[in-house]
Design a protein around this motif. Structure first.
Motif, PDB file in Angstrom:
ATOM      1  N   PRO A  77       0.814  -1.225   0.000  1.00  0.00           N
ATOM      2  CA  PRO A  77       0.000   0.000   0.000  1.00  0.00           C
ATOM      3  C   PRO A  77       0.844   1.272   0.000  1.00  0.00           C
ATOM      4  N   ILE A  78       1.935   1.260   0.767  1.00  0.00           N
ATOM      5  CA  ILE A  78       2.818   2.439   0.823  1.00  0.00           C
ATOM      6  C   ILE A  78       3.483   2.658  -0.527  1.00  0.00           C
ATOM      7  N   ILE A  79       3.983   1.582  -1.120  1.00  0.00           N
ATOM      8  CA  ILE A  79       4.667   1.675  -2.416  1.00  0.00           C
ATOM      9  C   ILE A  79       3.722   2.219  -3.485  1.00  0.00           C
ATOM     10  N   LEU A  80       2.505   1.675  -3.544  1.00  0.00           N
ATOM     11  CA  LEU A  80       1.541   2.106  -4.559  1.00  0.00           C
ATOM     12  C   LEU A  80       1.151   3.565  -4.367  1.00  0.00           C
ATOM     13  N   ALA A  81       0.953   3.971  -3.119  1.00  0.00           N
ATOM     14  CA  ALA A  81       0.557   5.356  -2.840  1.00  0.00           C
ATOM     15  C   ALA A  81       1.667   6.323  -3.241  1.00  0.00           C
ATOM     16  N   CYS A  82       2.912   6.009  -2.885  1.00  0.00           N
ATOM     17  CA  CYS A  82       4.040   6.888  -3.215  1.00  0.00           C
ATOM     18  C   CYS A  82       4.326   6.887  -4.717  1.00  0.00           C
ATOM     19  N   SER A  83       4.150   5.734  -5.351  1.00  0.00           N
ATOM     20  CA  SER A  83       4.366   5.640  -6.805  1.00  0.00           C
ATOM     21  C   SER A  83       3.377   6.526  -7.542  1.00  0.00           C
ATOM     22  N   ARG A  84       2.125   6.507  -7.087  1.00  0.00           N
ATOM     23  CA  ARG A  84       1.103   7.369  -7.705  1.00  0.00           C
ATOM     24  C   ARG A  84       1.403   8.845  -7.437  1.00  0.00           C
ATOM     25  N   GLU A  85       1.799   9.144  -6.209  1.00  0.00           N
ATOM     26  CA  GLU A  85       2.059  10.538  -5.835  1.00  0.00           C
ATOM     27  C   GLU A  85       3.165  11.170  -6.676  1.00  0.00           C
ATOM     28  N   PHE A  86       4.218  10.412  -6.928  1.00  0.00           N
ATOM     29  CA  PHE A  86       5.366  10.974  -7.644  1.00  0.00           C
ATOM     30  C   PHE A  86       5.483  10.503  -9.091  1.00  0.00           C
ATOM     31  N   GLY A  87       4.547   9.669  -9.526  1.00  0.00           N
ATOM     32  CA  GLY A  87       4.563   9.226 -10.917  1.00  0.00           C
ATOM     33  C   GLY A  87       5.743   8.335 -11.263  1.00  0.00           C
ATOM     34  N   VAL A  88       6.082   7.445 -10.355  1.00  0.00           N
ATOM     35  CA  VAL A  88       7.186   6.507 -10.594  1.00  0.00           C
ATOM     36  C   VAL A  88       6.609   5.097 -10.673  1.00  0.00           C
ATOM     37  N   ASP A  89       7.039   4.324 -11.637  1.00  0.00           N
ATOM     38  CA  ASP A  89       6.573   2.946 -11.824  1.00  0.00           C
ATOM     39  C   ASP A  89       6.762   2.153 -10.526  1.00  0.00           C
ATOM     40  N   GLY A 142      12.489   7.899  -0.661  1.00  0.00           N
ATOM     41  CA  GLY A 142      13.205   7.214  -1.730  1.00  0.00           C
ATOM     42  C   GLY A 142      12.540   7.390  -3.085  1.00  0.00           C
ATOM     43  N   VAL A 143      11.212   7.323  -3.116  1.00  0.00           N
ATOM     44  CA  VAL A 143      10.492   7.479  -4.383  1.00  0.00           C
ATOM     45  C   VAL A 143      10.586   8.927  -4.868  1.00  0.00           C
ATOM     46  N   ARG A 144      10.531   9.853  -3.929  1.00  0.00           N
ATOM     47  CA  ARG A 144      10.689  11.263  -4.300  1.00  0.00           C
ATOM     48  C   ARG A 144      12.068  11.507  -4.914  1.00  0.00           C
ATOM     49  N   TYR A 145      13.080  10.860  -4.338  1.00  0.00           N
ATOM     50  CA  TYR A 145      14.441  10.992  -4.864  1.00  0.00           C
ATOM     51  C   TYR A 145      14.556  10.345  -6.244  1.00  0.00           C
ATOM     52  N   LEU A 146      13.914   9.205  -6.425  1.00  0.00           N
ATOM     53  CA  LEU A 146      13.907   8.555  -7.736  1.00  0.00           C
ATOM     54  C   LEU A 146      13.264   9.457  -8.787  1.00  0.00           C
ATOM     55  N   ARG A 147      12.169  10.121  -8.396  1.00  0.00           N
ATOM     56  CA  ARG A 147      11.492  11.038  -9.315  1.00  0.00           C
ATOM     57  C   ARG A 147      12.427  12.165  -9.745  1.00  0.00           C
ATOM     58  N   PHE A 148      13.164  12.696  -8.772  1.00  0.00           N
ATOM     59  CA  PHE A 148      14.128  13.761  -9.052  1.00  0.00           C
ATOM     60  C   PHE A 148      15.199  13.279 -10.031  1.00  0.00           C
ATOM     61  N   LEU A 149      15.718  12.074  -9.791  1.00  0.00           N
ATOM     62  CA  LEU A 149      16.769  11.532 -10.657  1.00  0.00           C
ATOM     63  C   LEU A 149      16.241  11.237 -12.060  1.00  0.00           C
ATOM     64  N   LEU A 150      15.029  10.703 -12.129  1.00  0.00           N
ATOM     65  CA  LEU A 150      14.434  10.428 -13.444  1.00  0.00           C
ATOM     66  C   LEU A 150      14.225  11.724 -14.214  1.00  0.00           C
ATOM     67  N   ASP A 151      13.798  12.777 -13.531  1.00  0.00           N
ATOM     68  CA  ASP A 151      13.613  14.076 -14.188  1.00  0.00           C
ATOM     69  C   ASP A 151      14.958  14.642 -14.636  1.00  0.00           C
ATOM     70  N   THR A 152      15.966  14.485 -13.773  1.00  0.00           N
ATOM     71  CA  THR A 152      17.304  14.997 -14.080  1.00  0.00           C
ATOM     72  C   THR A 152      17.872  14.359 -15.346  1.00  0.00           C
ATOM     73  N   PHE A 153      17.613  13.054 -15.501  1.00  0.00           N
ATOM     74  CA  PHE A 153      18.152  12.323 -16.654  1.00  0.00           C
ATOM     75  C   PHE A 153      17.085  12.057 -17.718  1.00  0.00           C
ATOM     76  N   LYS A 154      16.071  12.905 -17.729  1.00  0.00           N
ATOM     77  CA  LYS A 154      15.030  12.888 -18.771  1.00  0.00           C
ATOM     78  C   LYS A 154      14.407  11.508 -18.969  1.00  0.00           C
ATOM     79  N   GLY A 155      14.127  10.839 -17.851  1.00  0.00           N
ATOM     80  CA  GLY A 155      13.442   9.558 -17.906  1.00  0.00           C
ATOM     81  C   GLY A 155      14.337   8.350 -18.128  1.00  0.00           C
ATOM     82  N   ASN A 156      15.647   8.562 -18.253  1.00  0.00           N
ATOM     83  CA  ASN A 156      16.571   7.445 -18.475  1.00  0.00           C
ATOM     84  C   ASN A 156      16.742   6.676 -17.164  1.00  0.00           C
ATOM     85  N   GLU A 157      16.124   5.508 -17.079  1.00  0.00           N
ATOM     86  CA  GLU A 157      16.140   4.732 -15.835  1.00  0.00           C
ATOM     87  C   GLU A 157      17.536   4.249 -15.470  1.00  0.00           C
TER      88      GLU A 157
END
Length: 198
Positions: A77-89, A142-157
């Motif tokens: 539940p936590i993972i799904l909620a944070c994934s939706r909040e920050f738009g991370v898979d 952690g998910v917020r940080y992932l979102r930042f990194l994904l934005d920084t590298f234009k979606g390059n996982e």
């Protein structure tokens, strides 16, 4: 198949041992995938695999559990909620947690990274994470940080994961995934886990 069976038997034995003996368990994984476990680490490569909550009053109170919190489903539940909040898979988030801590909310690395997503104290502070040992706080940070990194590298996982493992400055320095075996293996491992979670 046999290797996986042996690993599962070892983990089961260690879980049983840790519950009976009340000792922290450490592990590290060789480049070839071989897992090593001990309750008395003699090498810096060992990271906490399972912390003895029963010896730590703060952790025992925080989790309100009789033993170890290691069921991945309880964090869904936590993972799904944070994934939706920050738009991370969500499958990427699960893969990072799997690779970083093996779903051990009390994991602490030799470098000081903490919790499910192994946040360094300075990173956690910047992300306004109140308690890295709290699964909700840790995953959200952690998910917020992932979102930042994904934005920084234009979606390059791959680049985002490399930065998550070795730092933004290292990825910038090399203009791509740094030539460190640990980081290269980390990126490949997380992407493989992500595909499995999908």
């Amino acid at each position: 198949m046999r290797a996986h069976l042996v690993t599962h038997v070892l983990i089961l034995a260690l879980l049983t041992f840790s519950v009976q003996a009340h000792a922290d368990i450490y592990r590290y994984e060789d480049p070839d995938g071989t897992l090593h476990f001990t309750d008395a680490p003699t090498d810096k490569r060992f990271k906490v695999f399972m912390r003895d909550i029963k010896k730590d009053k703060k952790l025992r109170t925080a989790f309100k559990l009789p033993g170890y919190a290691r069921d991945p489903a309880q964090f869904e539940p936590i993972i799904l909620a944070c994934s939706r909040e920050f738009g991370v898979d969500s499958s990427l988030v699960k893969a990072v947690i799997h690779a970083e801590s093996g779903y051990n909310p009390t994991a602490v690395s030799s470098k000081g990274a903490q919790g499910l997503m192994q946040l360094m104290p300075s990173t956690a502070k910047g992300l306004k994470v109140a308690d890295s040992m709290d699964p909700g706080d840790n995953i959200r940070g952690g998910v917020r940080y992932l979102r930042f990194l994904l934005d920084t590298f234009k979606g390059n996982e791959s680049l985002a994961l490399a930065a998550y493992n070795s730092g933004l400055s290292k990825v910038a320095k090399y203009g791509g995934i740094p030539p460190y075996p640990e980081t290269q293996q980390y990126v490949a491992k997380v992407l493989s886990y992500r595909n499995n979670y999908r």
